[in-house]
Design a protein around this motif. Sequence first.
Motif, mmCIF file in Angstrom:
data_model
loop_
_atom_site.group_PDB
_atom_site.id
_atom_site.type_symbol
_atom_site.label_atom_id
_atom_site.label_comp_id
_atom_site.label_asym_id
_atom_site.label_seq_id
_atom_site.Cartn_x
_atom_site.Cartn_y
_atom_site.Cartn_z
ATOM 1 N N ALA A 29 0.859 -1.171 0.000
ATOM 2 C CA ALA A 29 0.000 0.000 0.000
ATOM 3 C C ALA A 29 0.901 1.227 0.000
ATOM 4 O O ALA A 29 1.825 1.295 0.814
ATOM 5 N N PRO A 30 0.676 2.177 -0.898
ATOM 6 C CA PRO A 30 -0.361 2.147 -1.921
ATOM 7 C C PRO A 30 -0.082 1.063 -2.961
ATOM 8 O O PRO A 30 1.052 0.634 -3.123
ATOM 9 N N GLN A 31 -1.146 0.658 -3.646
ATOM 10 C CA GLN A 31 -0.995 -0.396 -4.660
ATOM 11 C C GLN A 31 -0.042 0.073 -5.746
ATOM 12 O O GLN A 31 -0.120 1.206 -6.212
ATOM 13 N N ILE A 32 0.839 -0.834 -6.139
ATOM 14 C CA ILE A 32 1.790 -0.486 -7.191
ATOM 15 C C ILE A 32 1.093 -0.473 -8.548
ATOM 16 O O ILE A 32 0.114 -1.184 -8.768
ATOM 17 N N GLU A 33 1.625 0.357 -9.449
ATOM 18 C CA GLU A 33 1.126 0.424 -10.827
ATOM 19 C C GLU A 33 1.815 -0.616 -11.686
ATOM 20 O O GLU A 33 1.217 -1.171 -12.598
ATOM 21 N N ILE A 34 3.111 -0.791 -11.413
ATOM 22 C CA ILE A 34 3.919 -1.644 -12.278
ATOM 23 C C ILE A 34 4.936 -2.414 -11.444
ATOM 24 O O ILE A 34 5.526 -1.875 -10.513
ATOM 25 N N LEU A 35 5.094 -3.677 -11.806
ATOM 26 C CA LEU A 35 6.091 -4.550 -11.195
ATOM 27 C C LEU A 35 7.142 -4.848 -12.250
ATOM 28 O O LEU A 35 6.823 -5.324 -13.341
ATOM 29 N N VAL A 36 8.383 -4.537 -11.942
ATOM 30 C CA VAL A 36 9.494 -4.813 -12.845
ATOM 31 C C VAL A 36 10.189 -6.079 -12.338
ATOM 32 O O VAL A 36 10.636 -6.124 -11.192
ATOM 33 N N LEU A 37 10.227 -7.100 -13.172
ATOM 34 C CA LEU A 37 10.873 -8.353 -12.800
ATOM 35 C C LEU A 37 12.162 -8.523 -13.592
ATOM 36 O O LEU A 37 12.156 -8.462 -14.817
ATOM 37 N N GLY A 38 13.249 -8.743 -12.869
ATOM 38 C CA GLY A 38 14.538 -9.031 -13.486
ATOM 39 C C GLY A 38 14.789 -10.526 -13.389
ATOM 40 O O GLY A 38 14.821 -11.079 -12.291
ATOM 41 N N THR A 39 14.950 -11.180 -14.530
ATOM 42 C CA THR A 39 15.034 -12.650 -14.561
ATOM 43 C C THR A 39 16.463 -13.171 -14.701
ATOM 44 O O THR A 39 16.682 -14.276 -15.173
ATOM 45 N N GLY A 40 17.445 -12.381 -14.279
ATOM 46 C CA GLY A 40 18.830 -12.844 -14.331
ATOM 47 C C GLY A 40 19.571 -12.285 -15.528
ATOM 48 O O GLY A 40 19.364 -11.139 -15.926
ATOM 49 N N ASP A 41 20.447 -13.112 -16.108
ATOM 50 C CA ASP A 41 21.290 -12.675 -17.225
ATOM 51 C C ASP A 41 20.520 -12.361 -18.497
ATOM 52 O O ASP A 41 20.990 -11.591 -19.328
ATOM 53 N N LYS A 42 19.374 -13.004 -18.674
ATOM 54 C CA LYS A 42 18.617 -12.776 -19.909
ATOM 55 C C LYS A 42 17.129 -12.732 -19.599
ATOM 56 O O LYS A 42 16.685 -13.176 -18.547
ATOM 57 N N VAL A 43 16.381 -12.198 -20.537
ATOM 58 C CA VAL A 43 14.925 -12.114 -20.398
ATOM 59 C C VAL A 43 14.357 -13.522 -20.555
ATOM 60 O O VAL A 43 14.693 -14.229 -21.510
ATOM 61 N N GLU A 44 13.529 -13.916 -19.626
ATOM 62 C CA GLU A 44 12.886 -15.231 -19.678
ATOM 63 C C GLU A 44 11.381 -15.034 -19.769
ATOM 64 O O GLU A 44 10.833 -14.077 -19.240
ATOM 65 N N ARG A 45 10.729 -15.964 -20.434
ATOM 66 C CA ARG A 45 9.267 -15.903 -20.550
ATOM 67 C C ARG A 45 8.629 -16.463 -19.284
ATOM 68 O O ARG A 45 9.006 -17.534 -18.824
ATOM 69 N N LEU A 46 7.646 -15.729 -18.756
ATOM 70 C CA LEU A 46 6.892 -16.209 -17.604
ATOM 71 C C LEU A 46 5.605 -16.850 -18.092
ATOM 72 O O LEU A 46 5.130 -16.563 -19.192
#
Length: 90
Positions: A29-46
């Motif tokens: 709280a307050p509610q976030i607008e955006i969550l940034v996820l770092g997946t390590g050395d490279k971008v991974e598909r969730l």
Amino acid sequence: PHSVPSVSPQVGSYRDISHESLSLFWLLAPQIEILVLGTGDKVERLHPAVLKQMRERGIAVEVQDTPNACATFNFLTSEKRVAAAGLIPP
């Protein structure tokens, strides 16, 4: 009675990112607008269902490699956006 999601901070790789592991971010709280996820050395598909569940809660998710996720988070907060980051070390 009000139920609180269990929070599982045990995320060692992008494969561990789940609805449960992201539940902490709905509690902020307050509610976030955006969550940034770092997946390590490279971008991974969730898994698409994980992303959909966050959107349904009104939280946008940006998935990047961790160095870029850090930069994006810093930019968003400098712009006074309500953001959070989940970062897996590269």
